[in-house]
Scaffold this motif. Structure first.
Motif, PDB file in Angstrom:
ATOM      1  N   LEU A 205      45.070   1.658  76.840  1.00 44.71           N
ATOM      2  CA  LEU A 205      44.107   1.093  75.900  1.00 44.71           C
ATOM      3  C   LEU A 205      42.707   1.151  76.476  1.00 44.71           C
ATOM      4  N   THR A 206      41.781   1.606  75.648  1.00 44.86           N
ATOM      5  CA  THR A 206      40.365   1.637  76.007  1.00 44.86           C
ATOM      6  C   THR A 206      39.582   0.921  74.921  1.00 44.86           C
ATOM      7  N   LEU A 207      38.666   0.051  75.320  1.00 46.37           N
ATOM      8  CA  LEU A 207      37.810  -0.671  74.381  1.00 46.37           C
ATOM      9  C   LEU A 207      36.405  -0.115  74.506  1.00 46.37           C
ATOM     10  N   SER A 208      35.798   0.206  73.376  1.00 44.57           N
ATOM     11  CA  SER A 208      34.470   0.813  73.362  1.00 44.57           C
ATOM     12  C   SER A 208      33.536  -0.006  72.495  1.00 44.57           C
ATOM     13  N   THR A 209      32.264  -0.093  72.926  1.00 42.72           N
ATOM     14  CA  THR A 209      31.266  -0.776  72.124  1.00 42.72           C
ATOM     15  C   THR A 209      30.613   0.152  71.112  1.00 42.72           C
ATOM     16  N   GLY A 210      30.985   1.420  71.113  1.00 41.92           N
ATOM     17  CA  GLY A 210      30.468   2.343  70.099  1.00 41.92           C
ATOM     18  C   GLY A 210      31.006   2.010  68.720  1.00 41.92           C
ATOM     19  N   GLN A 211      30.333   2.502  67.697  1.00 46.40           N
ATOM     20  CA  GLN A 211      30.756   2.226  66.322  1.00 46.40           C
ATOM     21  C   GLN A 211      30.710   3.521  65.508  1.00 46.40           C
ATOM     22  N   PRO A 212      31.780   4.329  65.538  1.00 44.78           N
ATOM     23  CA  PRO A 212      31.780   5.584  64.783  1.00 44.78           C
ATOM     24  C   PRO A 212      31.792   5.394  63.278  1.00 44.78           C
ATOM     25  N   THR A 213      32.082   4.168  62.798  1.00 41.88           N
ATOM     26  CA  THR A 213      32.081   3.943  61.353  1.00 41.88           C
ATOM     27  C   THR A 213      30.688   3.714  60.802  1.00 41.88           C
ATOM     28  N   ARG A 214      29.685   3.585  61.687  1.00 37.56           N
ATOM     29  CA  ARG A 214      28.320   3.401  61.207  1.00 37.56           C
ATOM     30  C   ARG A 214      27.728   4.732  60.765  1.00 37.56           C
ATOM     31  N   ALA A 215      26.600   4.640  60.066  1.00 35.64           N
ATOM     32  CA  ALA A 215      25.892   5.850  59.662  1.00 35.64           C
ATOM     33  C   ALA A 215      25.414   6.605  60.893  1.00 35.64           C
ATOM     34  N   THR A 216      25.440   7.939  60.806  1.00 35.50           N
ATOM     35  CA  THR A 216      25.046   8.759  61.953  1.00 35.50           C
ATOM     36  C   THR A 216      23.552   9.031  61.988  1.00 35.50           C
ATOM     37  N   SER A 217      22.827   8.729  60.922  1.00 31.61           N
ATOM     38  CA  SER A 217      21.375   8.931  60.907  1.00 31.61           C
ATOM     39  C   SER A 217      20.715   7.732  60.237  1.00 31.61           C
ATOM     40  N   GLY A 218      19.468   7.483  60.631  1.00 30.09           N
ATOM     41  CA  GLY A 218      18.743   6.346  60.079  1.00 30.09           C
ATOM     42  C   GLY A 218      18.141   6.652  58.710  1.00 30.09           C
ATOM     43  N   ARG A 219      17.736   5.603  58.024  1.00 25.88           N
ATOM     44  CA  ARG A 219      17.126   5.762  56.705  1.00 25.88           C
ATOM     45  C   ARG A 219      15.702   6.270  56.850  1.00 25.88           C
ATOM     46  N   MET A 220      15.278   7.072  55.887  1.00 23.85           N
ATOM     47  CA  MET A 220      13.937   7.629  55.889  1.00 23.85           C
ATOM     48  C   MET A 220      13.047   6.802  54.965  1.00 23.85           C
ATOM     49  N   PRO A 221      11.740   6.642  55.301  1.00 22.04           N
ATOM     50  CA  PRO A 221      10.853   5.851  54.433  1.00 22.04           C
ATOM     51  C   PRO A 221      10.550   6.586  53.137  1.00 22.04           C
ATOM     52  N   ASN A 222      10.374   5.805  52.086  1.00 20.43           N
ATOM     53  CA  ASN A 222       9.976   6.368  50.798  1.00 20.43           C
ATOM     54  C   ASN A 222       8.457   6.528  50.737  1.00 20.43           C
ATOM     55  N   ALA A 223       7.992   7.366  49.817  1.00 23.30           N
ATOM     56  CA  ALA A 223       6.548   7.562  49.635  1.00 23.30           C
ATOM     57  C   ALA A 223       5.917   6.277  49.089  1.00 23.30           C
ATOM     58  N   TRP A 224       4.699   5.979  49.551  1.00 23.21           N
ATOM     59  CA  TRP A 224       3.960   4.792  49.105  1.00 23.21           C
ATOM     60  C   TRP A 224       2.952   5.259  48.068  1.00 23.21           C
ATOM     61  N   THR A 225       3.187   4.888  46.813  1.00 20.15           N
ATOM     62  CA  THR A 225       2.331   5.328  45.711  1.00 20.15           C
ATOM     63  C   THR A 225       1.655   4.129  45.072  1.00 20.15           C
ATOM     64  N   LEU A 226       0.494   4.348  44.503  1.00 20.67           N
ATOM     65  CA  LEU A 226      -0.278   3.318  43.812  1.00 20.67           C
ATOM     66  C   LEU A 226      -0.551   3.763  42.389  1.00 20.67           C
ATOM     67  N   ASP A 227      -0.493   2.818  41.476  1.00 20.37           N
ATOM     68  CA  ASP A 227      -0.760   3.114  40.077  1.00 20.37           C
ATOM     69  C   ASP A 227      -1.192   1.816  39.404  1.00 20.37           C
ATOM     70  N   ILE A 228      -1.753   1.925  38.224  1.00 21.50           N
ATOM     71  CA  ILE A 228      -2.158   0.770  37.427  1.00 21.50           C
ATOM     72  C   ILE A 228      -0.991   0.373  36.543  1.00 21.50           C
ATOM     73  N   TYR A 229      -0.659  -0.920  36.613  1.00 19.26           N
ATOM     74  CA  TYR A 229       0.486  -1.381  35.843  1.00 19.26           C
ATOM     75  C   TYR A 229       0.173  -1.381  34.363  1.00 19.26           C
ATOM     76  N   THR A 230       1.049  -0.780  33.568  1.00 16.36           N
ATOM     77  CA  THR A 230       0.956  -0.784  32.109  1.00 16.36           C
ATOM     78  C   THR A 230       2.185  -1.475  31.559  1.00 16.36           C
ATOM     79  N   PRO A 231       1.992  -2.580  30.819  1.00 19.11           N
ATOM     80  CA  PRO A 231       3.176  -3.284  30.306  1.00 19.11           C
ATOM     81  C   PRO A 231       3.917  -2.406  29.302  1.00 19.11           C
ATOM     82  N   PRO A 232       5.239  -2.453  29.285  1.00 17.57           N
ATOM     83  CA  PRO A 232       6.005  -1.639  28.334  1.00 17.57           C
ATOM     84  C   PRO A 232       5.777  -2.127  26.916  1.00 17.57           C
TER      85      PRO A 232
END
Length: 522
Positions: A245-272
């Protein structure tokens, strides 16, 4: 080449298991006979991840395609467990006990029928028996009834015990494999020139191990002995018997890559535009649930196992613990406790107090950052071999060196808080401001026969509005005004000689507009 050698049923055994938080990698060994063209390995866990399956052999075995079939365990007689045989034997004992009970109940019913018949019905025809014959018949009926009723009581007791034993066995079988247990069967196409070993490696979701620690402080030497321990549990349907038996602190069930940031956009709010339903005052329907996309895998019947978060340190991706002796971890969720070794660390002992919260001091061992990965977990605390309670070991950043491990109250450090002094009045040329002065004072006495490193914590007001002005004065000067990276948390650090005392004073002056409503939180 005989046709029987073309296909083989492989008797495999688990040789190694590497357990991660929430999953495990299992390695099996099977013997392939010479001339085999395929091998079938049965009775594997239904939680086997098909994409993780790997097959290895030496150069004498050419490996082809692999197929996996999951079916009910009852459909494969070879997958019967010792508990299944015990359940069948218990069912037979229940059936025997029930048959004996039913036959005795039938005999009892017959005797009751005979006993309730009239003498003319029992003895028809000439020669009606006299009183002596009636007494003899009555006595024989009484003895027979007594014997039958006693045997019936014993048979019912025997059946109750048999039913209880069967219920316990079925409960244990359902706990380890489930009432509707399933198994995986792996068939491997190959060509074996000679007899050889075949190794299978696959991932299982569900097994887990969780860390725990034991910390023992020797106050005379300021040494803390830390013992690593692990709780291992699994409910895969496979018993891990006598495995490496070997115990490991690794976590292969986690995601293999990190999340990427979304674009930051600005606009004027128009009510529907207003809908017809809104114009008529009808509320809009609730939005439909949003489906979350991503690699989510659900295992039917997999129990929730202990989990913990792992932090990487010392440029290492994981820390592994190889248990020296072979271990048996049965399926069913039973927790097996393992000791992973000890490590000694020299500590700096301080008596720490927060008098505004509690007029007491606690003995704290400040430790250096421990090498390797130490997942945050509970720790049992012992001071001079006496158990003092439970805490949390957090090796992240410099948590151990600053916050440390607390080993209970220091009764020989006496802390006293003086009554708070507070006054307020108008300030400024026009009296438009309020000036409020608050003073906190504490006295700490060392009743040890040795010097004590003392830490006193105090909260200072922090302004979050430019209209509020705060001035603070301290006596003596604090060692840190943002202890543990928390603005407004003041730390006094002093060394008290045996039998001496020290007074700590904090004076805070608050100035803000008279018409403002001051909001305080502490």
């Amino acid at each position: 080449m005989p046709h029987a050698a073309l296909a083989a049923d492989g008797n495999s055994s688990i040789t190694q298991v590497k357990v991660y938080p929430g999953s495990a990698t299992v390695e099996r060994l099977a013997r392939v006979p010479a001339g085999a063209r395929s091998i079938t390995i049965r009775c594997l866990s239904p939680q086997l991840d098909a994409q993780s399956l790997q097959v290895h052999a030496d150069s004498s075995v050419r490996i082809g395609e692999t197929s996996i079939r999951v079916q009910e365990r009852d459909l494969d007689k070879e997958c019967a467990t010792p508990l299944d045989d015990q359940v069948r034997q218990a069912e037979d004992r229940v059936a025997i006990a029930k048959a004996e009970t039913d036959s005795l109940e039938l005999a009892t019913s017959y005797l009751k029928t005979v006993a309730t018949k009239a003498p003319d019905d029992v003895h028809s025809g000439p020669g009606t028996p006299g009183s002596a014959s009636i007494n003899s018949t009555t006595d024989a009926l009484r003895r027979s009834s007594q014997d039958v009723l006693l045997k019936l009581h014993q048979a019912r007791r025997k059946q109750e015990l048999a039913d209880l034993a069967l219920k316990e066995l079925m409960t244990e079988r359902n706990r380890t494999a489930g009432p509707n247990a399933r198994v995986s069967t792996v068939t491997i196409t190959l060509a074996a020139e000679r007899e050889s070993d075949l190794r299978l490696s696959y991932q299982l979701r569900g097994p887990s191990w969780s860390p725990s620690y034991r910390a023992t402080l020797d106050s005379a030497t300021s040494v803390v002995r830390l013992e690593r321990m692990a709780l291992v549990a699994q409910n895969t349907g496979e018993d891990w018997r006598n495995v490496q038996l070997t115990l490991s602190t690794g976590q292969p069930t986690r995601a293999t890559s990190g999340r990427m940031p979304n674009a930051w956009t600005l606009d004027i709010y128009t009510p529907p535009p207003e809908t017809d339903m809104q114009r008529r005052g009808i509320p809009s329907p609730a939005p439909a649930p949003v489906a979350v996309s991503g690699p989510v895998m659900m295992i039917e019947g997999a129990p929730e196992m202990p989990r913990f978060d792992v932090q990487v340190s010392d440029n290492a991706y994981a820390t592994e613990f190889s248990v020296p002796q072979r271990i048996t971890v049965p399926s069913g969720g039973q927790r097996v406790t393992l000791s992973l070794g000890t490590q000694d660390a020299r500590a700096q002992l301080v008596s720490r107090s927060a008098p505004a919260v509690e007029q007491a001091a606690y003995l704290v061992a400040q430790l250096p950052t421990l090498p390797g990965v130490w997942p945050t977990a509970s720790v049992a605390l012992y001071r001079d071999n006496a158990y003092v309670g439970q805490g949390t070991l957090n090796n992240n950043a410099d948590e151990l060196s600053r916050t440390g491990l607390a080993f209970g109250r220091d009764e020989r450090v006496v802390v006293t808080a003086e009554p708070q002094q507070q006054n307020s009045g108008s300030a400024g040329f026009t009296g438009a401001n309020v000036e409020r002065k608050v003073q906190h004072a504490y006295r700490v006495e060392n009743r040890h026969q040795r010097p004590v490193a003392l830490q006193v914590l105090e909260s200072a007001p922090v302004s979050r509005n430019e209209q509020i002005e705060v001035r603070s004065q301290y006596e003596p000067a604090p060692a840190d005004k943002e202890w543990n990276r928390r603005p407004g948390l003041i730390l006094w650090s002093e060394t008290l000689a045996p039998g001496s005392s020290q007074r700590f004073v904090a004076t805070h002056t608050l100035r803000y507009p008279k018409d403002a409503r001051l909001q305080e939180s502490q």
